[in-house]
Scaffold this motif. Structure first.
Motif, PDB file in Angstrom:
ATOM      1  N   ALA A  52       0.832  -1.205   0.000  1.00 39.03           N
ATOM      2  CA  ALA A  52       0.000   0.000   0.000  1.00 39.03           C
ATOM      3  C   ALA A  52       0.867   1.256   0.000  1.00 39.03           C
ATOM      4  O   ALA A  52       0.566   2.226  -0.706  1.00 39.03           O
ATOM      5  CB  ALA A  52      -0.940  -0.006   1.195  1.00 39.03           C
ATOM      6  N   ILE A  53       1.936   1.242   0.773  1.00 36.26           N
ATOM      7  CA  ILE A  53       2.849   2.388   0.801  1.00 36.26           C
ATOM      8  C   ILE A  53       3.441   2.605  -0.585  1.00 36.26           C
ATOM      9  O   ILE A  53       3.419   3.712  -1.126  1.00 36.26           O
ATOM     10  CB  ILE A  53       3.964   2.192   1.844  1.00 36.26           C
ATOM     11  N   LEU A  92       2.389   1.592  -3.536  1.00 34.54           N
ATOM     12  CA  LEU A  92       1.374   1.994  -4.512  1.00 34.54           C
ATOM     13  C   LEU A  92       0.936   3.441  -4.294  1.00 34.54           C
ATOM     14  O   LEU A  92       0.742   4.187  -5.255  1.00 34.54           O
ATOM     15  CB  LEU A  92       0.174   1.055  -4.453  1.00 34.54           C
ATOM     16  N   GLY A  93       0.763   3.827  -3.031  1.00 33.06           N
ATOM     17  CA  GLY A  93       0.372   5.201  -2.733  1.00 33.06           C
ATOM     18  C   GLY A  93       1.413   6.201  -3.194  1.00 33.06           C
ATOM     19  O   GLY A  93       1.087   7.220  -3.824  1.00 33.06           O
ATOM     20  N   VAL A  94       2.667   5.906  -2.912  1.00 31.94           N
ATOM     21  CA  VAL A  94       3.761   6.787  -3.326  1.00 31.94           C
ATOM     22  C   VAL A  94       3.843   6.824  -4.859  1.00 31.94           C
ATOM     23  O   VAL A  94       3.976   7.900  -5.453  1.00 31.94           O
ATOM     24  CB  VAL A  94       5.098   6.340  -2.698  1.00 31.94           C
ATOM     25  N   ALA A  95       3.728   5.670  -5.501  1.00 28.59           N
ATOM     26  CA  ALA A  95       3.798   5.621  -6.967  1.00 28.59           C
ATOM     27  C   ALA A  95       2.657   6.414  -7.603  1.00 28.59           C
ATOM     28  O   ALA A  95       2.821   6.974  -8.688  1.00 28.59           O
ATOM     29  CB  ALA A  95       3.764   4.176  -7.453  1.00 28.59           C
ATOM     30  N   ALA A  96       1.516   6.481  -6.916  1.00 28.38           N
ATOM     31  CA  ALA A  96       0.369   7.231  -7.432  1.00 28.38           C
ATOM     32  C   ALA A  96       0.477   8.724  -7.131  1.00 28.38           C
ATOM     33  O   ALA A  96      -0.393   9.501  -7.518  1.00 28.38           O
ATOM     34  CB  ALA A  96      -0.929   6.680  -6.844  1.00 28.38           C
ATOM     35  N   GLY A  97       1.530   9.114  -6.430  1.00 27.86           N
ATOM     36  CA  GLY A  97       1.757  10.527  -6.162  1.00 27.86           C
ATOM     37  C   GLY A  97       1.258  11.022  -4.823  1.00 27.86           C
ATOM     38  O   GLY A  97       1.258  12.228  -4.560  1.00 27.86           O
ATOM     39  N   TYR A  98       0.834  10.112  -3.945  1.00 25.77           N
ATOM     40  CA  TYR A  98       0.358  10.510  -2.625  1.00 25.77           C
ATOM     41  C   TYR A  98       1.500  10.565  -1.624  1.00 25.77           C
ATOM     42  O   TYR A  98       2.472   9.815  -1.733  1.00 25.77           O
ATOM     43  CB  TYR A  98      -0.676   9.512  -2.099  1.00 25.77           C
ATOM     44  N   VAL A 143       2.415   9.400   1.863  1.00 30.30           N
ATOM     45  CA  VAL A 143       1.917   8.322   2.704  1.00 30.30           C
ATOM     46  C   VAL A 143       2.419   8.502   4.126  1.00 30.30           C
ATOM     47  O   VAL A 143       3.612   8.651   4.366  1.00 30.30           O
ATOM     48  CB  VAL A 143       2.356   6.937   2.164  1.00 30.30           C
ATOM     49  N   ILE A 144       1.473   8.499   5.047  1.00 27.17           N
ATOM     50  CA  ILE A 144       1.771   8.545   6.473  1.00 27.17           C
ATOM     51  C   ILE A 144       1.239   7.246   7.058  1.00 27.17           C
ATOM     52  O   ILE A 144       0.099   6.862   6.782  1.00 27.17           O
ATOM     53  CB  ILE A 144       1.104   9.766   7.129  1.00 27.17           C
ATOM     54  N   THR A 145       2.053   6.546   7.835  1.00 31.65           N
ATOM     55  CA  THR A 145       1.668   5.212   8.302  1.00 31.65           C
ATOM     56  C   THR A 145       2.022   5.012   9.763  1.00 31.65           C
ATOM     57  O   THR A 145       2.587   5.881  10.408  1.00 31.65           O
ATOM     58  CB  THR A 145       2.336   4.132   7.420  1.00 31.65           C
ATOM     59  N   THR A 146       1.662   3.838  10.250  1.00 32.11           N
ATOM     60  CA  THR A 146       2.042   3.419  11.593  1.00 32.11           C
ATOM     61  C   THR A 146       2.878   2.154  11.481  1.00 32.11           C
ATOM     62  O   THR A 146       2.797   1.419  10.488  1.00 32.11           O
ATOM     63  CB  THR A 146       0.816   3.116  12.475  1.00 32.11           C
ATOM     64  N   VAL A 175       9.770   1.252   6.671  1.00 34.67           N
ATOM     65  CA  VAL A 175       8.641   1.876   5.959  1.00 34.67           C
ATOM     66  C   VAL A 175       9.033   3.228   5.355  1.00 34.67           C
ATOM     67  O   VAL A 175       8.508   3.611   4.313  1.00 34.67           O
ATOM     68  CB  VAL A 175       7.365   1.971   6.828  1.00 34.67           C
ATOM     69  N   LYS A 176       9.962   3.930   5.982  1.00 41.33           N
ATOM     70  CA  LYS A 176      10.450   5.169   5.368  1.00 41.33           C
ATOM     71  C   LYS A 176      11.193   4.866   4.069  1.00 41.33           C
ATOM     72  O   LYS A 176      11.077   5.602   3.093  1.00 41.33           O
ATOM     73  CB  LYS A 176      11.346   5.933   6.337  1.00 41.33           C
ATOM     74  N   ASN A 177      11.947   3.769   4.060  1.00 41.44           N
ATOM     75  CA  ASN A 177      12.647   3.371   2.830  1.00 41.44           C
ATOM     76  C   ASN A 177      11.674   2.971   1.727  1.00 41.44           C
ATOM     77  O   ASN A 177      12.009   3.041   0.546  1.00 41.44           O
ATOM     78  CB  ASN A 177      13.632   2.235   3.100  1.00 41.44           C
ATOM     79  N   LEU A 178      10.467   2.543   2.091  1.00 41.30           N
ATOM     80  CA  LEU A 178       9.432   2.234   1.101  1.00 41.30           C
ATOM     81  C   LEU A 178       8.800   3.501   0.530  1.00 41.30           C
ATOM     82  O   LEU A 178       8.147   3.452  -0.494  1.00 41.30           O
ATOM     83  CB  LEU A 178       8.332   1.370   1.716  1.00 41.30           C
ATOM     84  N   GLY A 179       8.978   4.623   1.240  1.00 44.46           N
ATOM     85  CA  GLY A 179       8.448   5.886   0.756  1.00 44.46           C
ATOM     86  C   GLY A 179       7.534   6.623   1.709  1.00 44.46           C
ATOM     87  O   GLY A 179       7.076   7.721   1.389  1.00 44.46           O
ATOM     88  N   ALA A 180       7.241   6.048   2.873  1.00 45.94           N
ATOM     89  CA  ALA A 180       6.401   6.753   3.845  1.00 45.94           C
ATOM     90  C   ALA A 180       7.122   8.021   4.298  1.00 45.94           C
ATOM     91  O   ALA A 180       8.302   7.987   4.625  1.00 45.94           O
ATOM     92  CB  ALA A 180       6.098   5.866   5.043  1.00 45.94           C
TER      93      ALA A 180
END
Length: 118
Positions: free
Chosen positions: A21-22, A24-30, A32-35, A44-49
């Protein structure tokens, strides 16, 4: 996009669904804030959060509301839906701008605010 999960499980943005989800969200231009648990913050930061919060925090809802104050929400993905996760997501969403939408794999709560779609 944000997620609040059960602190008794290994969940949040570091799960397989959360990780995808992270990305895909980043790839879509969002943004992403997560827990996650603190041990998975860097992952998760390395994934783009852009921001990660400890789902064990007693102030998680307030922390997310502050982080999202000047942002517009696209909604919430909740993959586990246990121990009040959907309700906590609703508590945060009702206080911020944007879509009041929670996508969940579990059953929606019996009561949720009228302004939030689950």
């Amino acid at each position: 996009m944000l997620g609040i999960q059960n602190p008794q499980q290994h969940v949040g943005g570091a799960t397989s669904v959360g990780s995808n989800a992270i990305r895909l969200g980043v790839a879509a231009g969002y943004e992403v804030i997560t827990t996650a648990s603190p041990k998975n913050f860097e992952y998760v930061k390395n994934l783009g959060a852009s921001q990660v919060f400890d789902y064990n925090s007693k102030t998680i809802v307030d922390d997310l509301v502050v982080a999202l104050k000047d942002k517009t929400s696209a909604g919430v993905l909740d993959c586990i839906s246990v121990n009040g996760a959907v309700e906590a997501c609703a508590d945060a969403l009702i206080k911020i701008k944007g879509e009041k939408f929670i996508a969940t794999c579990g059953h929606p709560p019996e009561k949720s605010p009228d302004s939030i779609s689950v």
